[in-house]
Enzyme design. Structure first.
Site, PDB file in Angstrom:
ATOM      1  N   ARG A 156       4.847  58.467 -31.977  1.00  0.00           N
ATOM      2  CA  ARG A 156       3.911  59.591 -31.855  1.00  0.00           C
ATOM      3  C   ARG A 156       4.531  60.798 -32.537  1.00  0.00           C
ATOM      4  NH1 ARG A 156       3.428  63.799 -28.024  1.00  0.00           N
ATOM      5  NH2 ARG A 156       1.406  64.766 -28.339  1.00  0.00           N
TER       6      ARG A 156
ATOM      7  N   ASP B 299       6.670  76.955 -22.907  1.00  0.00           N
ATOM      8  CA  ASP B 299       7.360  77.389 -24.125  1.00  0.00           C
ATOM      9  C   ASP B 299       7.794  78.846 -23.938  1.00  0.00           C
ATOM     10  OD1 ASP B 299       6.796  74.923 -25.262  1.00  0.00           O
ATOM     11  OD2 ASP B 299       4.926  75.616 -26.175  1.00  0.00           O
TER      12      ASP B 299
ATOM     13  N   HIS C   1       3.583  72.138 -19.533  1.00  0.00           N
ATOM     14  CA  HIS C   1       3.200  70.895 -20.208  1.00  0.00           C
ATOM     15  C   HIS C   1       4.411  69.986 -20.421  1.00  0.00           C
ATOM     16  CE1 HIS C   1       4.338  73.853 -23.268  1.00  0.00           C
ATOM     17  NE2 HIS C   1       4.605  72.854 -24.096  1.00  0.00           N
TER      18      HIS C   1
HETATM   19  C1  OGA Z   1       7.029  71.320 -27.665  1.00  0.00           C
HETATM   20  C2  OGA Z   1       6.032  70.477 -26.968  1.00  0.00           C
HETATM   21  C3  OGA Z   1       4.502  68.627 -27.008  1.00  0.00           C
HETATM   22  C4  OGA Z   1       4.094  67.485 -27.878  1.00  0.00           C
HETATM   23  O1  OGA Z   1       7.451  70.934 -28.783  1.00  0.00           O
HETATM   24  O2  OGA Z   1       7.384  72.385 -27.107  1.00  0.00           O
HETATM   25  O3  OGA Z   1       5.691  70.800 -25.876  1.00  0.00           O
HETATM   26  O4  OGA Z   1       3.056  66.914 -27.601  1.00  0.00           O
HETATM   27  N1  OGA Z   1       5.528  69.405 -27.594  1.00  0.00           N
HETATM   28  O5  OGA Z   1       4.823  67.172 -28.813  1.00  0.00           O
HETATM   29 NI    NI Z   2       6.198  72.883 -25.488  1.00  0.00          NI
END
Ligand code: OGA
Ligand code: NI
Length: 393
Positions: free
Chosen positions: A312, A248, A302
């Site tokens: 989800r 991020d 991530h």
């Molecule tokens: C984001 C992100 C992960 C999720 O919005 O930047 O990494 O699990 N989301 O939604």
């Molecule tokens: Ni993210």
């Protein structure tokens, strides 16, 4: 009869193939796409980035935030140490006992169900290219490949006094009266996230040895972003991603995921799943905080995968500094053994970079740093020449 042979034909280049028809941006209508066995090609990720659907689980002990708030010196120093290890290694931890009302969290999820459950045409505030806030279905206008399998609704939260109802006003004025109640819920939710994020900033400050106040003060009046992520089911979850691998660009992310798993973090050179716990918040360091800590704390890599059965949802609060505040580490984190890793910048510049020039991924901060340095060099050269011309005259 022998076939006549025209050697000239052989040396003639073949006519160029007709240009491919311009690719129509795909419309992400979840009510249709979630049942489709053939995904539009824009959603199919290259092999080396395809998801692993059953990765090892990341087992890390959650941080008991209540005991940090209690102020007990022994608990504070133990938690600060725990957070330091996690942030130095991968930039990610989970907090429990955080004090946010579970009813508020449940309402925030309920509003998401209602909003994203509407037909595509009934979803207001549809984002146009270049816009940062509003409803986006999979960024279909902005990019033509590696599209994420999700819908989002993003809006601004600002903690300064003049913006005390900014979320509520957005829902009422931009999305319409029908959404007024949602605005109240998300205003309250963002305020809870603001309080929690400033508390976490105290913990990060203690763990970096700069005290409770330093980062808490830095983020007073923050100009943050709230994003609701909605991942519809997908019939080929092994071909696509809900959110591609990225760090991020913001400072700190506080994420609440529902009971459905999908979030993965990259630790020890492998993807790991983060088992959802509706009583916990997932917290990760973003690029801007990595720069603020002089690279000591890592921006977390991530992504999110989808599944073929269940929707989800996640609620992401992205803490960001005030737009024009200079992002630079405190002096105590810089010395001759630990020189500055990143140049000074403002959140406004990094935010613009990720909207106009670069789609946020795992290299955003490095690419931004190089871009900034080249821009600064160009500006220095310009200044130097104009000074030289003035001197010659
Ligand atoms: C984001 C992100 C992960 C999720 O919005 O930047 O990494 O699990 N989301 O939604
Ligand atoms: Ni993210």
């Amino acid at each position: 009869m022998p076939i006549e042979y025209f050697p000239t034909n052989l040396t003639m280049p073949p006519p160029p193939p007709p240009p491919p028809p311009p690719q129509e941006p795909v419309v992400f209508d979840a009510s249709v796409l979630q049942h489709q066995a053939n995904l539009p090609s824009q959603f199919i990720w290259p092999d080396h980035e395809k998801p692993c659907l059953e990765p090892p689980e990341l087992a890390i002990p959650p941080i008991d935030f209540g005991s940090f708030l209690s102020g007990d010196p022994l608990a504070v120093s133990r938690l600060a140490q725990q957070v330091h290890e996690a942030c130095e290694k991968h930039g990610f931890f989970v907090i429990v006992n955080h004090g946010v009302d579970p009813k508020l969290i449940a309402e925030a999820h309920e509003c998401m169900n209602k909003f994203f459950g509407k037909q595509l045409a009934e979803k207001p505030a549809q984002r146009k290219i270049g816009e940062q806030y509003g409803y986006a279905s999979s960024f279909t206008g902005r990019f033509s490949s590696k599209l994420p399998w999700k819908e989002t609704l993003s809006f601004r939260y600002c903690a300064d006094n003049q913006s005390s109802n900014i979320v509520q006003e957005y829902f009422l004025n931009v999305m319409g009266e029908e959404f007024e109640e949602f605005g109240k819920v998300y205003q309250e939710y963002c305020e809870a996230m603001n309080t929690l994020s400033l508390g976490i900033m105290e913990l990060l400050g203690v763990s970096l040895g700069v005290g409770h106040e330093y980062f808490r003060d830095f983020f007073q009046g923050n100009d943050s972003i709230m994003r609701l992520n909605y991942y519809p089911p997908c019939q080929k979850p092994d071909l696509t991603l809900g959110t591609g691998p990225h760090c991020d660009p913001t400072s700190l992310t506080i994420l609440h995921q529902d009971h459905v798993s999908g979030l993965q973090v990259f630790v020890d050179e492998k993807w790991h799943s983060v088992t959802p716990d509706p009583e916990a918040f997932v917290v990760n360091i973003g690029d801007t905080f990595m720069a603020l800590s002089n690279g000591i704390f890592k921006s977390c890599l991530h992504r999110a995968v989808v599944n073929s059965v269940t929707v989800r949802k996640s609620l992401a609060f992205f803490l960001c500094p005030k737009m024009d505040k200079v992002v630079k580490p405190p002096n105590t984190l810089v010395d001759y053994k630990n020189p500055r890793v990143y140049p000074d910048f403002t959140w406004s510049a990094l935010s613009e970079f990720t909207q106009k020039h670069y789609r946020a991924d795992m290299k955003t901060l490095d690419v931004f740093t190089t871009w900034l340095q080249q821009r600064n060099n160009r500006e220095d050269t310009k200044k130097y020449f104009s000074l030289l011309i003035r001197l010659i005259k």
